[in-house]
Design a protein around this motif. Structure first.
Motif, PDB file in Angstrom:
ATOM      1  N   GLN A 146      35.731  43.187  43.838  1.00  0.00           N
ATOM      2  CA  GLN A 146      36.720  44.125  44.384  1.00  0.00           C
ATOM      3  C   GLN A 146      37.766  44.464  43.307  1.00  0.00           C
ATOM      4  O   GLN A 146      38.142  45.620  43.137  1.00  0.00           O
ATOM      5  CB  GLN A 146      37.409  43.488  45.595  1.00  0.00           C
ATOM      6  CG  GLN A 146      38.299  44.455  46.346  1.00  0.00           C
ATOM      7  CD  GLN A 146      39.259  43.724  47.266  1.00  0.00           C
ATOM      8  OE1 GLN A 146      40.046  42.873  46.835  1.00  0.00           O
ATOM      9  NE2 GLN A 146      39.201  44.046  48.538  1.00  0.00           N
ATOM     10  N   GLN A 169      37.390  44.450  40.074  1.00  0.00           N
ATOM     11  CA  GLN A 169      36.810  45.312  39.037  1.00  0.00           C
ATOM     12  C   GLN A 169      36.953  46.789  39.397  1.00  0.00           C
ATOM     13  O   GLN A 169      37.159  47.629  38.531  1.00  0.00           O
ATOM     14  CB  GLN A 169      35.324  44.967  38.813  1.00  0.00           C
ATOM     15  CG  GLN A 169      35.097  43.626  38.110  1.00  0.00           C
ATOM     16  CD  GLN A 169      35.869  43.490  36.788  1.00  0.00           C
ATOM     17  OE1 GLN A 169      36.034  44.433  36.038  1.00  0.00           O
ATOM     18  NE2 GLN A 169      36.377  42.276  36.535  1.00  0.00           N
ATOM     19  N   LYS A 170      36.854  47.097  40.690  1.00  0.00           N
ATOM     20  CA  LYS A 170      36.930  48.501  41.123  1.00  0.00           C
ATOM     21  C   LYS A 170      38.349  49.073  41.031  1.00  0.00           C
ATOM     22  O   LYS A 170      38.524  50.283  40.981  1.00  0.00           O
ATOM     23  CB  LYS A 170      36.462  48.623  42.585  1.00  0.00           C
ATOM     24  CG  LYS A 170      34.977  48.421  42.770  1.00  0.00           C
ATOM     25  CD  LYS A 170      34.635  48.751  44.213  1.00  0.00           C
ATOM     26  CE  LYS A 170      33.144  48.717  44.445  1.00  0.00           C
ATOM     27  NZ  LYS A 170      32.802  48.984  45.838  1.00  0.00           N
ATOM     28  N   ARG A 207      43.330  51.498  50.398  1.00  0.00           N
ATOM     29  CA  ARG A 207      41.879  51.319  50.610  1.00  0.00           C
ATOM     30  C   ARG A 207      41.565  50.458  51.833  1.00  0.00           C
ATOM     31  O   ARG A 207      40.415  50.114  52.070  1.00  0.00           O
ATOM     32  CB  ARG A 207      41.269  50.662  49.372  1.00  0.00           C
ATOM     33  CG  ARG A 207      41.364  51.546  48.135  1.00  0.00           C
ATOM     34  CD  ARG A 207      41.149  50.734  46.877  1.00  0.00           C
ATOM     35  NE  ARG A 207      41.060  51.584  45.704  1.00  0.00           N
ATOM     36  CZ  ARG A 207      42.109  51.985  44.979  1.00  0.00           C
ATOM     37  NH1 ARG A 207      43.338  51.608  45.313  1.00  0.00           N
ATOM     38  NH2 ARG A 207      41.942  52.751  43.911  1.00  0.00           N
ATOM     39  N   GLY A 253      35.398  45.170  50.733  1.00  0.00           N
ATOM     40  CA  GLY A 253      34.941  46.169  49.775  1.00  0.00           C
ATOM     41  C   GLY A 253      33.457  46.463  49.915  1.00  0.00           C
ATOM     42  O   GLY A 253      32.990  47.484  49.467  1.00  0.00           O
TER      43      GLY A 253
END
Ligand SMILES: Cc1ncc(COP(=O)(O)O)c(C=O)c1O
Length: 264
Positions: A12, A14-15, A251, A263
């Motif tokens: 998660q 990394q995004k 998000r 995620g």
């Protein structure tokens, strides 16, 4: 064989890495670690998202529950009805404040507190009900609020496991979990659907007077700077956590829709 984690916080991150790293970098550069602008911004964005008048950030979900009970001025010996199926924090803070936890059973289809069991447990000493919305599913808040009104009780929602969930009431309106009772409490523990990178929590209310009292209790019982009219606690959400939460709040609906809630 590759193990699939239930919550993949590394994936998660990394995004959202560029946004998170920049936000943390800004706080380090400004040294605005405590009560910085990031805390205010997250507070306001969460108020808007939840459709609630006041969000009071604090250090963790356990503190949120404790502060809620302190702000309601509950006294030793007062009975607080809660569910027998929750994380320890819910009952722990009741006992910590020398209130009497009264544990009642859950419904077999939702694992959430049974309103009929609440009603059977009400005595003249009962002062509050703490429903816990488990696994993203809200307790029967219509029935619980009716009971609270009938018996003149406070309702503190433990919303640590249901942030962003919608409750469809009998009045035809949908409200966010945690904003229906007198006070709502949540945790931003990293593995929660809205989790930070440390500890964090928040308290919600639509009541102006309660909001004032909650803000006093989280800040050492201080009304005027260095004048401590009440015994309070020190419970703050730090700026780095607030900045991370603000990025993830955008998000949250996407996270909630995804399998596992984090995620994917
Ligand atoms: C239902 C419930 N209440 C309260 C808490 C306490 O939150 P925290 O760990 O942030 O103190 C948790 C955390 O797991 C929880 O699941």
């Amino acid at each position: 064989m590759k193990q699939i984690p239930m919550v993949d916080l590394v994936g998660q991150y990394q995004k959202i890495k560029p946004e998170v790293d920049a936000a943390i970098g800004e706080i380090l550069t400004n040294a605005s670690f405590i009560n910085g602008p990031a805390v205010k911004q997250f507070q306001q964005n969460l108020e808007q998202y939840l459709g609630v008048k006041h969000v009071i950030p604090c250090a963790n979900g356990t503190d949120a529950l404790q502060v809620a009970m302190m702000a309601l001025n509950l006294k030793p010996g007062d009975e607080v009805i809660t569910t027998s199926f929750t994380f320890i924090a819910t009952a722990e803070v009741i006992a910590l404040l020398q209130l009497t936890p009264v544990l009642v059973d859950v419904l077999p289809d939702t694992f959430n507190i049974d309103p009929a069991a609440i009603e059977r447990a009400i005595t003249p000493k009962t002062k509050a009900i703490v429903p816990v919305h488990l696994f993203g599913q809200t307790a029967d808040m219509d029935a619980i609020m009716d009971l609270a009104e009938k018996h003149n009780l406070y309702v503190i929602e433990d919303n640590a496991q249901a942030i962003g969930a919608d409750h469809y009431g009998k009045d035809g309106h949908s409200r966010k979990a945690g904003t229906i009772g007198h006070i709502g409490c949540t945790s931003f523990f990293p593995s929660k659907n809205l989790g930070c990178y440390g500890d964090g929590g928040a308290i919600f209310t639509n009541d102006d007077e309660l909001a004032t009292q909650l803000r006093v209790v989280v800040n050492h019982g201080m009304v005027v700077r260095y004048y401590h009219d009440y015994v309070g606690v020190n419970s703050r959400l730090d700026s780095i956590q607030a900045a991370i939460l603000d990025i993830k709040l955008k998000r949250l609906d996407e996270y909630n829709k995804a399998i596992g809630g984090n995620g994917w």
